[in-house]
Design a protein around this motif. Structure first.
Motif, PDB file in Angstrom:
ATOM      1  N   SER A  62      62.709  71.944  89.610  1.00 41.02           N
ATOM      2  CA  SER A  62      63.778  71.025  89.200  1.00 41.02           C
ATOM      3  C   SER A  62      63.229  69.819  88.434  1.00 41.02           C
ATOM      4  CB  SER A  62      64.559  70.558  90.428  1.00 41.02           C
ATOM      5  OG  SER A  62      63.746  69.754  91.267  1.00 41.02           O
ATOM      6  N   PHE A  63      61.938  69.575  88.541  1.00 37.26           N
ATOM      7  CA  PHE A  63      61.307  68.465  87.800  1.00 37.26           C
ATOM      8  C   PHE A  63      60.513  68.974  86.597  1.00 37.26           C
ATOM      9  CE2 PHE A  63      61.764  66.935  92.163  1.00 37.26           C
ATOM     10  CZ  PHE A  63      62.447  65.751  91.932  1.00 37.26           C
ATOM     11  N   THR A  64      60.801  70.212  86.189  1.00 35.09           N
ATOM     12  CA  THR A  64      60.051  70.808  85.077  1.00 35.09           C
ATOM     13  C   THR A  64      60.994  71.385  84.037  1.00 35.09           C
ATOM     14  OG1 THR A  64      59.947  73.014  86.075  1.00 35.09           O
ATOM     15  CG2 THR A  64      58.210  71.457  86.670  1.00 35.09           C
ATOM     16  N   ASP A  65      60.416  71.711  82.907  1.00 36.14           N
ATOM     17  CA  ASP A  65      61.099  72.478  81.860  1.00 36.14           C
ATOM     18  C   ASP A  65      60.483  73.869  81.884  1.00 36.14           C
ATOM     19  OD1 ASP A  65      62.414  73.457  79.702  1.00 36.14           O
ATOM     20  OD2 ASP A  65      61.298  72.311  78.205  1.00 36.14           O
ATOM     21  N   TYR A  66      61.268  74.857  82.315  1.00 35.69           N
ATOM     22  CA  TYR A  66      60.699  76.183  82.548  1.00 35.69           C
ATOM     23  C   TYR A  66      61.667  77.234  82.021  1.00 35.69           C
ATOM     24  CZ  TYR A  66      58.772  80.181  85.085  1.00 35.69           C
ATOM     25  OH  TYR A  66      58.223  81.390  85.405  1.00 35.69           O
ATOM     26  N   ASN A  67      61.151  78.162  81.198  1.00 36.61           N
ATOM     27  CA  ASN A  67      62.011  79.189  80.596  1.00 36.61           C
ATOM     28  C   ASN A  67      61.511  80.602  80.866  1.00 36.61           C
ATOM     29  OD1 ASN A  67      59.740  79.337  79.048  1.00 36.61           O
ATOM     30  ND2 ASN A  67      60.720  78.729  77.127  1.00 36.61           N
ATOM     31  N   PRO A  72      55.640  76.176  83.563  1.00 38.49           N
ATOM     32  CA  PRO A  72      56.500  74.994  83.781  1.00 38.49           C
ATOM     33  C   PRO A  72      55.827  73.737  83.248  1.00 38.49           C
ATOM     34  CG  PRO A  72      56.361  76.334  85.767  1.00 38.49           C
ATOM     35  CD  PRO A  72      55.345  76.886  84.822  1.00 38.49           C
ATOM     36  N   ARG A  73      56.626  72.914  82.553  1.00 39.31           N
ATOM     37  CA  ARG A  73      56.128  71.641  82.006  1.00 39.31           C
ATOM     38  C   ARG A  73      56.818  70.491  82.738  1.00 39.31           C
ATOM     39  NH1 ARG A  73      57.822  68.287  77.859  1.00 39.31           N
ATOM     40  NH2 ARG A  73      59.518  69.730  77.384  1.00 39.31           N
ATOM     41  N   GLY A  76      59.649  65.237  85.018  1.00 40.05           N
ATOM     42  CA  GLY A  76      60.161  64.203  85.923  1.00 40.05           C
ATOM     43  C   GLY A  76      61.643  64.384  86.219  1.00 40.05           C
ATOM     44  N   PHE A  77      62.414  63.300  86.095  1.00 41.39           N
ATOM     45  CA  PHE A  77      63.843  63.344  86.413  1.00 41.39           C
ATOM     46  C   PHE A  77      64.706  63.648  85.185  1.00 41.39           C
ATOM     47  CE2 PHE A  77      62.127  60.918  89.936  1.00 41.39           C
ATOM     48  CZ  PHE A  77      62.849  61.403  91.011  1.00 41.39           C
ATOM     49  N   ALA A  78      64.104  64.212  84.144  1.00 40.28           N
ATOM     50  CA  ALA A  78      64.848  64.446  82.900  1.00 40.28           C
ATOM     51  C   ALA A  78      66.022  65.396  83.113  1.00 40.28           C
ATOM     52  CB  ALA A  78      63.902  64.995  81.826  1.00 40.28           C
ATOM     53  N   ASN A  79      65.830  66.433  83.919  1.00 41.92           N
ATOM     54  CA  ASN A  79      66.933  67.383  84.168  1.00 41.92           C
ATOM     55  C   ASN A  79      68.105  66.689  84.840  1.00 41.92           C
ATOM     56  OD1 ASN A  79      65.633  69.664  83.097  1.00 41.92           O
ATOM     57  ND2 ASN A  79      64.489  69.996  85.003  1.00 41.92           N
ATOM     58  N   PHE A  80      67.809  65.856  85.837  1.00 41.98           N
ATOM     59  CA  PHE A  80      68.892  65.150  86.547  1.00 41.98           C
ATOM     60  C   PHE A  80      69.557  64.128  85.627  1.00 41.98           C
ATOM     61  CE2 PHE A  80      65.887  66.612  89.730  1.00 41.98           C
ATOM     62  CZ  PHE A  80      66.713  67.198  90.669  1.00 41.98           C
ATOM     63  N   PHE A 284      68.178  80.552  80.181  1.00 37.04           N
ATOM     64  CA  PHE A 284      66.775  80.522  80.633  1.00 37.04           C
ATOM     65  C   PHE A 284      66.247  79.098  80.803  1.00 37.04           C
ATOM     66  CE2 PHE A 284      67.215  84.686  78.585  1.00 37.04           C
ATOM     67  CZ  PHE A 284      66.824  85.488  79.639  1.00 37.04           C
ATOM     68  N   GLN A 285      67.093  78.227  81.300  1.00 36.43           N
ATOM     69  CA  GLN A 285      66.687  76.863  81.640  1.00 36.43           C
ATOM     70  C   GLN A 285      66.551  76.777  83.166  1.00 36.43           C
ATOM     71  OE1 GLN A 285      69.302  73.947  79.874  1.00 36.43           O
ATOM     72  NE2 GLN A 285      69.286  74.956  77.896  1.00 36.43           N
ATOM     73  N   PHE A 286      65.491  77.365  83.673  1.00 38.63           N
ATOM     74  CA  PHE A 286      65.352  77.467  85.120  1.00 38.63           C
ATOM     75  C   PHE A 286      65.073  76.114  85.778  1.00 38.63           C
ATOM     76  CE2 PHE A 286      64.867  81.850  83.887  1.00 38.63           C
ATOM     77  CZ  PHE A 286      65.531  82.512  84.893  1.00 38.63           C
ATOM     78  N   GLY A 287      64.453  75.221  85.048  1.00 40.34           N
ATOM     79  CA  GLY A 287      64.259  73.882  85.602  1.00 40.34           C
ATOM     80  C   GLY A 287      65.582  73.168  85.798  1.00 40.34           C
ATOM     81  N   TYR A 288      66.445  73.253  84.790  1.00 39.11           N
ATOM     82  CA  TYR A 288      67.758  72.624  84.875  1.00 39.11           C
ATOM     83  C   TYR A 288      68.605  73.287  85.964  1.00 39.11           C
ATOM     84  CZ  TYR A 288      71.937  70.296  83.094  1.00 39.11           C
ATOM     85  OH  TYR A 288      73.061  69.504  82.970  1.00 39.11           O
ATOM     86  N   ALA A 289      68.540  74.632  86.033  1.00 39.44           N
ATOM     87  CA  ALA A 289      69.304  75.347  87.060  1.00 39.44           C
ATOM     88  C   ALA A 289      68.810  74.974  88.461  1.00 39.44           C
ATOM     89  CB  ALA A 289      69.177  76.857  86.839  1.00 39.44           C
TER      90      ALA A 289
END
Length: 323
Positions: A62-67, A72-73, A76-80, A284-289
């Protein structure tokens, strides 16, 4: 004298059965505990591998950008931040889900309680009636039921044709943004068999002497329901409210099947869980999901804690105290 003393010492040195039991109890208790832990090991292993492990990993994601294609990159709290400030579909999904929860939970439980009270009487064939009312819940939120529901409420379906034969507008409920969500809500309310069975079990526990005493005092049905049934059934009502609220937040299959996985028409059936699925397995935005999943988990946890807190006010327990 010396012989008697020797016999006495010999007798005192020989442990009695109670002393033997006392000496062996700690060892037996240790053996029992060890055996219990050994039998629990597969459960602990499953909990760690299939529950705690994915749970912790999803928190990390949840704190990464992962597709899925790249590592995973950390963001931080960018997704939230994006979720709460730059994603209008997120708030739309929240609104659709809250509407579903607020409508389905009380209507479903009201139907379940009413039918449970009707079926709580001794009548011929009462077992058959109970089975028939419970049958929709056996089917659950299955794909087959959702497909049948979709065919019933689509253009040319049985419901549309029935309304047309009565001179009413022949609407396409599934493809109309106004009626698509009510059609799914109706499907959920129809499956009230599981809370109905729990209500029936609670009604069986209410002593009949209380109703007899109320009859002698001239109490009417509403007074009996309000002052006897509701207070004594309040723990069961609380349990059902809690269970159905959590289940409503998790609704996914009917919306996915009826809308074809799109949440349409015009996002009218875009449930939170469906939008989460789209983010993960379509975009495929698993970090956001994962971030959305943790927001849902936190929301349900806070709501559950609040409901337990409020239950102290209105839930009555037979041991004389509210918990």
């Amino acid at each position: 004298m010396s012989t008697t003393a020797a016999l006495g010492r010999s007798a005192s040195a020989t442990p009695t059965p109670a002393q033997k039991e006392q000496r062996t109890t700690p060892r037996r208790g240790f053996a029992d505990r060890t055996a219990g832990y050994v039998f629990l090991l597969p459960w602990f292993a499953g909990l760690a591998v299939f529950t705690l492990g994915p749970l912790v990993y999803s928190l990390y994601l949840s704190f990464t950008d992962y597709n899925l294609l790249q590592s995973p990159r950390w963001v931080g709290f960018a997704n939230f931040h994006q979720m709460f400030t730059a994603d209008p579909r997120f708030f739309h999904a929240v609104r659709v889900t809250l509407t579903y929860v607020v409508v389905v939970t009380p209507v479903k439980l009201g139907l379940a309680l009413g039918v449970a009270m009707l079926l709580n009487r001794r009548r011929r064939g009462i077992g058959l009636y109970r089975s028939l009312f419970y049958l929709p819940s056996l089917l659950g939120s299955s794909v087959a039921v959702a497909l049948v529901w979709r065919s019933l409420f689509s253009q040319g379906g049985a419901v549309s044709n029935g309304l047309g034969s009565l001179g009413l507008p022949n609407a396409d409920f599934i493809n109309d943004p106004t009626w698509a969500l009510p059609a799914i809500i109706l499907l959920a309310c129809w499956q009230f068999g599981a809370p109905m069975v729990i209500f029936m079990a609670g009604l069986k526990q209410i002593p009949s002497e209380l109703y007899d005493a109320a009859d002698i005092d001239g109490a009417r049905r509403w007074a009996r329901f309000r002052h006897i049934t509701l207070p004594l059934l309040s723990p069961v009502i609380f349990f059902n409210v809690l269970l159905e609220t959590i289940n409503s937040f998790q609704a996914f299959t009917p919306a996915f099947v009826i809308s074809g996985g799109t949440g349409g028409p015009a996002d009218s059936t875009l449930f939170y869980t469906l939008y989460l699925y789209q983010k993960g397995f379509t975009d495929f935005q698993f970090g956001y999901a994962s971030a959305m999943a943790w927001v849902l988990l936190a929301t349900v946890a806070v709501l559950t804690a609040l409901m337990f807190r409020l239950s102290r006010v209105w839930v009555f327990y037979g041991d004389g105290g509210n918990r």
